[in-house]
Design a protein around this motif. Structure first.
Motif, PDB file in Angstrom:
ATOM      1  N   CYS A 152      -8.528  50.440  55.722  1.00  0.00           N
ATOM      2  CA  CYS A 152      -8.217  51.412  56.777  1.00  0.00           C
ATOM      3  C   CYS A 152      -6.821  51.151  57.342  1.00  0.00           C
ATOM      4  N   CYS A 164     -15.469  47.161  60.876  1.00  0.00           N
ATOM      5  CA  CYS A 164     -14.269  47.966  61.056  1.00  0.00           C
ATOM      6  C   CYS A 164     -14.578  49.085  62.049  1.00  0.00           C
ATOM      7  N   CYS A 197     -10.511  47.113  58.936  1.00  0.00           N
ATOM      8  CA  CYS A 197     -10.483  46.497  57.609  1.00  0.00           C
ATOM      9  C   CYS A 197      -9.117  46.790  56.969  1.00  0.00           C
TER      10      CYS A 197
HETATM   11 ZN    ZN Z   1     -12.285  50.314  57.616  1.00  0.00          ZN
END
Ligand code: ZN
Length: 80
Positions: free
Chosen positions: A63, A19, A60
């Motif tokens: 997030c 990420c 991800c």
């Molecule tokens: Zn993330």
């Protein structure tokens, strides 16, 4: 008439995904592992704030959910 032979073409295969926002990394051992991340590819047009740049990043799902919560208007969500 053509004669053919089998050739293996070199191909890049992702072995992990990280990420860009939080740095969470996951090894990719099967196709389902990648589904916890979303890949973005944005091409900015001429005259935009980022004139002709191309951005590529992976986020991800955690997030992404946090990012969407900052929206003044929720995105349209379809599906199951
Ligand atoms: Zn993330």
């Amino acid at each position: 008439m053509k004669e053919y032979e089998e050739r293996k073409i070199p191909k890049k295969v992702a072995i992990s995904i990280t990420c860009n926002k939080c740095g969470n990394t996951k090894k990719l051992s099967d196709i389902w592992d990648e589904y916890e991340f979303q890949s973005f590819s944005i091409t900015f047009g001429y005259g935009s704030l980022f004139d002709d740049q191309k951005w590529e990043f992976d986020i991800c799902d955690t997030c992404l959910a946090d990012f969407v919560k900052t929206f003044k208007h929720s995105p349209d969500i379809n599906g199951v």
